[in-house]
Design a protein around this motif. Structure first.
Motif: not given
Length: 563
Positions: A387-402, A533-543
């Motif tokens: 899985p490619i982990p993302l938070p519950d809330d939909q991310l806004k704008g562009n998302v880069e996946i590397r 989403t500057p707190d992306l790390y925290e959101q994913v870690q919590e989920k």
């Protein structure tokens, strides 16, 4: 009936001196050093089991001693008065040895070759080279003042001496092979090797290293050579940096953001399927901006070459292991280094995946970013979903996946066209509810039905997602042990995205996968970045608190603070 006695008799008949005692065998090929005149060699080629006869190359440091000269600076460096950061493992360096009185004794165990190897006594130029290589690993690019504490200690094996001649290449190879067969180093570094451009066929050096590194228990760094300014094909990477299971290292001219390939650093492509070579580049110095070392006399000296970029890169590998400990396998270290490397818009044939980052930048995340590491072993024929982990809330704008995939596997020098025995068929599924392609195929063929576990795929590493297995077998990228790319998607187009990883084994000469192929070590590093989403790390870690475990450093990591 074995053919070797007949071959020895055939060679003696044609006045060819075979070095049978110095031969090396790997998976169906026997590499034998030999000496004879041109006409006798042409007659030897008539023996039916002969596959290839080629000139014996010299060792690089013997062929290019001018790279060993260093310029002395009028400044003194301060050696740290402490042990290495992590004493639970040691790194092996294979080079020219160390002088009797050297300042690295706290961290370095110097090992001379036994007389039986015929390597001979130390040679001053080679010893000087070995001292600089050791300094590059212990302290990196040094400046006057206090030196950084080494990440790990070293066993320095002297593999060069005055007993070596133009026909001694196999003496060194066999000695290195014996060492690697009897030890268990997680990291090794080679700044030496044959002065031979990589070609379509596999050499004994490449086969030997790939055999050892294919287990996945050791990460080997290999210098690509210093002939980058010569006309093609002499500028191509040198053996054994064409190993698919090694980390091949070139050199840059600077550590600044404007870095470029050092002109002398040999270039790719590598040998199929490892076409992207070098794998990475590291600072190696150029005239006017040389690499700095702590000399045995405790002065700062300078030099330049891929010989020094390589131990510098392996120092970073040791730093990653020192900070993160047993959580990092050698394959995971390799994946992290490649993943964090940036090409700086330089040609891939010159710099591979790019210049390696320092330890801290490799393992930390910026605001709006998360890095996820998957590691383990894959079984042939099985599919693993990552899985490619993302938070519950939909991310806004562009998302880069590397994403960066690395694995190690058995190789087969007998069939260079099918050299790696394992490949990854990777499918990217960005949205769990998208089945447009599946529905279109059902309407067209009238066959099948929608399986909710397998939504539509999109290209990530290749545009041949739906090619047949026969077509994919001709795609070298599938069988390459490193794959890296990035895609940018709108946040609305992502819903529980995943990678499906299918390990496909192969056997030379067969169109079907072998039934008893070995498991392979693999690592996947995935970065997700969304500036909104500057707190992306925290959101994913919590989920994913119960499924994604953060890798806890064994040692406090110094974080750079900017004001």
């Amino acid at each position: 009936m074995k053919w070797e006695p007949s071959f020895i008799e055939f060679a003696e008949k044609h006045n060819i001196d075979l070095g049978i005692s110095r031969s090396y065998q790997s998976r169906g090929l026997l590499f034998i050093p030999a000496r004879g005149g041109r006409s006798e060699v042409e007659e030897l080629a008539d023996f039916s089991f002969i596959r290839m006869i080629r000139p014996m190359p010299k060792l690089r440091t013997i062929d290019a001693p001018t790279m060993l000269k260093a310029q002395r600076f009028e400044s003194v460096a301060s050696i740290p008065n402490s042990n290495s950061l992590d004493e639970s493992f040691r790194v092996a360096i294979f080079d020219g040895g160390l002088p009797p009185e050297h300042p690295y004794g706290r961290w370095v165990n110097h090992i001379d070759p036994p007389k039986s190897t015929k390597i001979g006594a130390p040679v001053k130029n080679f010893v000087n080279h070995g001292a600089l290589v050791t300094s590059a690993f212990l302290f990196g690019h040094v400046r006057p003042g206090n030196l950084e504490r080494p990440y790990a200690s070293v066993d320095h094996y002297r593999v060069l001496g005055n007993g070596l001649t133009s026909s001694s290449l196999y003496d060194v190879l066999i000695y290195v092979d014996e060492i690697l067969s009897q030890t268990n180093y997680p990291i090794i570094s080679f700044s030496i090797g044959p002065h031979e451009v990589a070609g379509d066929d596999v050499t004994a050096w490449t086969a030997m290293l790939d055999d050892h590194l294919g287990s996945g228990n050791c990460l080997g760094g290999v210098a690509v050579g210093n002939d980058g300014e010569k006309p093609w094909p002499e500028s191509r990477i040198q053996v054994p940096s064409d190993c698919v299971n090694a980390l091949s290292v070139g050199a840059t001219d600077s550590m600044m953001e404007s870095w470029k390939r050092a002109p002398y650093s040999s270039i790719g492509p590598g040998r199929n399927p490892g076409l992207i070579k070098p794998d990475v580049v590291a600072f190696g110095g150029v005239e006017g901006n040389s690499f700095h070392f702590i000399s045995p006399q405790l002065t700062v000296v300078e030099n330049r070459g891929t010989s020094f970029a390589t131990p510098y890169a392996m120092r970073i590998a040791a730093g990653l292991k020192a900070y993160l400990g047993s959580d990092l396998t050698p394959t995971a270290i390799r994946a992290l280094m490649v993943h964090s490397a940036s090409s700086n818009s330089q040609p891939i044939d010159e710099v591979g995946w790019g210049m390696v980052c320092d330890v801290i930048e490799t393992i930390t995340c910026q605001d709006g970013e998360i890095k996820v590491l998957y590691k383990g072993r894959l079984e042939p024929g099985k599919v693993m979903r990552a899985p490619i982990p993302l938070p519950d809330d939909q991310l806004k704008g562009n998302v880069e996946i590397r994403a960066t995939f690395c694995y190690t596997c058995n190789t087969d020098p007998h069939t260079p066209g099918e050299y790696t025995r394992a490949g990854l068929d990777i499918r990217f599924r960005p949205h769990k509810d998208k089945f447009n392609k599946t529905e279109a195929r059902i309407r067209k063929t009238g066959k099948g039905k929608i399986d909710p576990l397998f939504p539509d795929t999109e290209s990530f590493f290749t545009k041949q997602d739906f090619a047949s297995e026969a077509d994919l077998r001709s795609d070298a990228h599938k069988w390459d042990t490193i794959r890296k790319n990035s895609v940018t998607k709108r946040g609305t187009s992502l819903n529980r995205p995943v990678f499906d990883i299918h390990y496909v084994a192969r056997e030379p000469g067969s169109n079907t996968s072998p039934q008893k192929a070995e498991k392979i070590h693999f690592s996947l590093v995935v970065s997700i970045y969304n500036k909104n989403t500057p707190d992306l790390y925290e959101q994913v870690q919590e989920k994913y608190i119960n499924t994604l475990l953060p890798i806890e450093p064994k040692i406090d990591i110094p974080v750079k603070v900017t004001t």
